[in-house]
Design an enzyme around this catalytic site. Structure first.
Site, PDB file in Angstrom:
ATOM      1  N   SER A  46       0.833  -1.200   0.000  1.00  0.00           N
ATOM      2  CA  SER A  46       0.000   0.000   0.000  1.00  0.00           C
ATOM      3  C   SER A  46       0.871   1.255   0.000  1.00  0.00           C
ATOM      4  O   SER A  46       1.652   1.459  -0.931  1.00  0.00           O
ATOM      5  CB  SER A  46      -0.948  -0.050   1.204  1.00  0.00           C
ATOM      6  OG  SER A  46      -1.932   0.947   1.121  1.00  0.00           O
ATOM      7  N   ASP A 133      -9.182  -6.626  -3.757  1.00  0.00           N
ATOM      8  CA  ASP A 133      -8.656  -5.370  -3.210  1.00  0.00           C
ATOM      9  C   ASP A 133      -9.407  -4.203  -3.842  1.00  0.00           C
ATOM     10  O   ASP A 133      -9.198  -3.871  -5.014  1.00  0.00           O
ATOM     11  CB  ASP A 133      -7.159  -5.259  -3.506  1.00  0.00           C
ATOM     12  CG  ASP A 133      -6.510  -4.064  -2.806  1.00  0.00           C
ATOM     13  OD1 ASP A 133      -7.243  -3.162  -2.365  1.00  0.00           O
ATOM     14  OD2 ASP A 133      -5.270  -4.049  -2.706  1.00  0.00           O
ATOM     15  N   HIS A 167      -7.201  -5.904   0.679  1.00  0.00           N
ATOM     16  CA  HIS A 167      -6.070  -4.978   0.749  1.00  0.00           C
ATOM     17  C   HIS A 167      -5.223  -5.355   1.956  1.00  0.00           C
ATOM     18  O   HIS A 167      -5.503  -4.944   3.090  1.00  0.00           O
ATOM     19  CB  HIS A 167      -6.584  -3.549   0.877  1.00  0.00           C
ATOM     20  CG  HIS A 167      -5.518  -2.509   0.732  1.00  0.00           C
ATOM     21  ND1 HIS A 167      -4.851  -2.284  -0.451  1.00  0.00           N
ATOM     22  CD2 HIS A 167      -4.997  -1.624   1.632  1.00  0.00           C
ATOM     23  CE1 HIS A 167      -3.976  -1.308  -0.288  1.00  0.00           C
ATOM     24  NE2 HIS A 167      -4.043  -0.898   0.969  1.00  0.00           N
TER      25      HIS A 167
END
Length: 491
Positions: A46, A133, A167
């Protein structure tokens, strides 16, 4: 000579292990371990994935082995805008201008604010995106793959995008259910992503250690590399026992937002799967940590801390580079396009203060062709400094600053960064501007010409200090210390 160096290194590792026993009460200095400077890589999730791309591209002479990117995006995707960051770079609600980002990369490399892009051709890139995600969607990662095609051979890129993960960093034996997107953002998907990344970047590795680790896991003093700028006072490092007798590789592991040590404890640094591969393959792992003062505990990939966030002079970027430099100090690793082994300049000090300038001096470094000077993490010299002094101008009166220096070799590759030296400018005299303070909303400061705004954030004019969000609700006091020069403070 080789025996003497190895004996010294064994002593350093042993001493570091002894200090590590006290890590619960006091962080120890990050040691110089003589790790192999030709075997350095980075990966992240991320915000850490975006940061991994930034480090790989901007410091391509350092991160020679390449990068692993989990749910990240193209270099400089946000272009300094929080709107771009949360929009096109995450949800892809508008297209990402990949060709523009490629042009920016080439332009900055030509200007020397990032390393030559030619270094990237010899590295590898591992990309991962989960089909569930919805935070950083696969279209963003697809654009990252397209971006890298301009610099990295197709044969050196691997993209895995067929697992239904949310995610998160995924493992084969720890975490939440695979499709989850929730703290601690580590999911058990029955797939060893850390191992897959490391094996792609480094080639065939020995089987991982599923038992008790042999090495030392230690909290180190991160503040010596950066103070503030969204970074925590301490970071973590794992040093395999084998590193006492061999020159180890180095891999930097970057957490995502809301994943630093304060947020989730040691879950990311201990349970993402990296350590057990590092243990059997002589890989030192550095886990830099953000602080909760950082926006959502994220690494800076859109400019919340500094306008130069994606360049070598970005405070967080320079700090992580300095950590790698410290661990590889004493290494002879090189090769074509290799990183510099120049030592950090010593004797850095300040003198000759005026109300608007300061002289920074240092001792010469053997083999250096020039030097770069950094003020609070940002490079200040526009051209190469060939001597051992530099006069920094345009400073605010009665203000304390911090400077560090790096040596640059004939191939224009920087060595390790020096320890910082501080100095305080003199008070404004008759020829200067008497400090005047203004308290207003950040929006009002910009309309009055005392500040500028970029990417939804406000910056004091002249000093470029980050004042926070650009709106009518955030109030800041600015002190004018010179013509068109403002700092955050009171009179």
């Amino acid at each position: 000579m080789k025996r003497n160096w190895m004996t010294m290194k064994m002593s350093m590792v042993a001493a570091f292990a002894a200090l590590a026993g006290h890590a619960a009460t006091a962080a120890v200095p990050l040691p110089a371990l003589g790790a192999n400077a030709a075997e350095v890589s980075v990966s992240g999730l991320s915000a850490g994935g975006f940061m991994a791309v930034q480090l790989h591209v901007a410091y391509s002479a350092t991160f020679k082995r390449g990068a692993g990117v989990v749910a990240g995006g193209p270099y400089y995707c946000a272009e300094g805008s929080i709107v771009n960051a949360t929009g096109r770079c995450m949800t892809h609600y508008t297209s990402i201008p990949v060709s523009t980002l490629v042009s920016t990369t080439n332009s900055w490399a030509s200007a020397g604010t990032i390393d030559p892009v030619s270094n990237l051709a010899n590295s590898k890139v591992y990309l991962y995106s989960g089909t569930s995600d919805n935070t950083v969607v696969q279209a963003v990662m697809n654009d990252l793959k397209t971006y890298y095609q301009s610099f990295v051979p197709t044969a050196n890129t691997f993209y895995k995008n067929n697992i239904g993960s949310g995610h998160a960093m995924i493992t084969d034996d720890y975490g939440s259910s695979c499709s989850t997107t929730a703290s601690p953002y580590i999911n058990n998907c029955g797939f060893d992503l850390a191992g897959d990344i490391l094996q792609y970047l480094y080639g065939t590795l020995s089987a991982r250690n599923n038992g008790t680790l042999s090495g030392t896991f230690t909290e180190f003093n991160q503040a010596e590399f950066v103070s503030g700028h969204g970074m925590a006072a301490t970071g973590w490092i794992y040093v395999p026992q084998s590193c006492s007798s061999t020159s180890c590789r180095v891999h930097v592991v970057l957490h995502g937002c809301k994943q630093n040590y304060t947020d989730i404890g040691d879950k990311y640094v201990r349970n993402t799967g990296y350590n057990r591969w590092a243990d059997t393959n002589s890989i030192i792992l550095i886990y830099p940590q953000t602080s909760t003062a950082a926006t959502n505990s994220c690494f800076d990939w859109w400019g919340y801390d500094n306008a130069n966030y994606a360049k070598k002079s970005g405070p967080q970027m320079a700090a992580i580079k300095a950590m790698v430099d410290r661990v590889t100090s004493g290494s002879t690793g090189g090769g074509s396009g290799g990183g510099s082994t120049l030592a950090a300049p010593t004797g850095v000090g300040t003198s000759g203060a005026t109300s608007s300038s300061m002289v920074i001096g240092w001792n010469a470094v053997s083999g250096a062709a020039s030097y770069n000077v950094y003020r609070s993490g940002s490079k200040v010299n526009a051209s190469a400094v060939t001597g051992t002094t530099y006069t920094d101008t345009g400073l605010a009166a009665s203000t304390t600053y911090s400077w560090s220096v790096t040596a640059v070799d004939p191939s224009n590759v920087e060595g390790a960064m020096s320890t910082a030296a501080t100095g305080t400018t003199l008070a404004a005299s008759g020829g200067g501007t008497t400090p005047v303070c203004y308290t207003a909303s950040n929006y009002a400061h910009t309309t009055a010409g005392r500040a500028t705004q970029t990417g939804g954030y406000t910056y004091a004019k002249g000093s470029n200090q980050n004042m926070g969000l650009w709106n009518t609700f955030v109030t800041t006091t600015l002190k004018q210390t010179g013509t068109n020069y403002y700092v955050i403070g009171t009179c």
